[in-house]
Design a protein around this motif. Structure first.
Motif, PDB file in Angstrom:
ATOM      1  N   GLN A   1       8.486  -1.098  -4.355  1.00 26.42           N
ATOM      2  CA  GLN A   1       8.718  -2.547  -4.326  1.00 26.42           C
ATOM      3  C   GLN A   1      10.215  -2.795  -4.427  1.00 26.42           C
ATOM      4  N   GLY A   2      10.685  -3.824  -3.744  1.00 29.39           N
ATOM      5  CA  GLY A   2      12.072  -4.236  -3.883  1.00 29.39           C
ATOM      6  C   GLY A   2      12.876  -4.106  -2.608  1.00 29.39           C
ATOM      7  N   PHE A   3      14.038  -4.765  -2.632  1.00 28.22           N
ATOM      8  CA  PHE A   3      14.981  -4.775  -1.514  1.00 28.22           C
ATOM      9  C   PHE A   3      14.372  -5.390  -0.254  1.00 28.22           C
TER      10      PHE A   3
ATOM     11  N   ARG B   1       0.850  -1.191   0.000  1.00 23.90           N
ATOM     12  CA  ARG B   1       0.000   0.000   0.000  1.00 23.90           C
ATOM     13  C   ARG B   1       0.885   1.240   0.000  1.00 23.90           C
ATOM     14  N   PHE B   2       0.431   2.276  -0.678  1.00 25.13           N
ATOM     15  CA  PHE B   2       1.214   3.502  -0.771  1.00 25.13           C
ATOM     16  C   PHE B   2       1.574   4.031   0.613  1.00 25.13           C
TER      17      PHE B   2
ATOM     18  N   PRO C   1      10.602   5.905   2.639  1.00 20.31           N
ATOM     19  CA  PRO C   1      11.485   6.843   1.946  1.00 20.31           C
ATOM     20  C   PRO C   1      12.904   6.292   1.855  1.00 20.31           C
ATOM     21  N   TYR C   2      13.618   6.748   0.847  1.00 17.89           N
ATOM     22  CA  TYR C   2      15.036   6.407   0.729  1.00 17.89           C
ATOM     23  C   TYR C   2      15.777   7.609   0.164  1.00 17.89           C
ATOM     24  N   GLU C   3      17.076   7.656   0.421  1.00 21.34           N
ATOM     25  CA  GLU C   3      17.929   8.732  -0.070  1.00 21.34           C
ATOM     26  C   GLU C   3      18.632   8.260  -1.339  1.00 21.34           C
TER      27      GLU C   3
ATOM     28  N   GLY D   1      10.740   2.669  -7.641  1.00 18.50           N
ATOM     29  CA  GLY D   1      10.689   3.805  -6.736  1.00 18.50           C
ATOM     30  C   GLY D   1       9.805   4.896  -7.313  1.00 18.50           C
ATOM     31  N   LEU D   2       9.401   5.799  -6.451  1.00 19.65           N
ATOM     32  CA  LEU D   2       8.593   6.950  -6.836  1.00 19.65           C
ATOM     33  C   LEU D   2       9.344   8.191  -6.389  1.00 19.65           C
TER      34      LEU D   2
END
Length: 115
Positions: A26-28, A5-6, A11-13, A39-40
């Motif tokens: 999705q992923g990792f 779900r959104f 978050p990621y840098e 990623g978005l």
């Protein structure tokens, strides 16, 4: 099937990005895709990425707003539902030159693991 779900996206840098906030869709993670991740990216006005390159190929899909992409001596503006492919080791730059937030879906393979 694996649903994320959104509201659950983390978050990621991203290195060499400015004025950008990213969420991993999705992923990792265990049970997720094995060959790629998604990623978005939300680029603020004036925000962007690069110029830089990586050995990984990339697909960008603009969902809203517009971004200017420079790669291989070419420059193009992508708008909603436009997409582009960037091959590995190609120097690329992404810039939001507008006054609106631009949102982009990013699909990439996982980085190679050190042997």
């Amino acid at each position: 099937m694996r649903v994320r779900r959104f509201a659950e996206a983390k978050p990621y840098e991203a290195p060499n990005h400015v004025g950008m906030k990213a969420l991993r869709l999705q992923g990792f993670e265990e049970g997720g895709p094995e060959k790629f991740w998604t990623g978005l990216s939300h680029f603020l006005p004036g925000g962007g990425a690069g110029p830089d390159s990586s050995p990984l190929e990339k697909v960008y899909v603009v969902l809203s707003g517009e971004v200017t992409v420079r790669a291989d001596g070419e420059e193009t503006v992508l708008g909603p539902l436009d997409s582009c492919f960037i091959a590995g080791n190609v120097v690329r730059e992404v810039v939001n030159a507008s006054n609106h937030v631009a949102t982009m879906l990013v699909v990439m393979p996982y980085p190679e693991k050190a042997a």
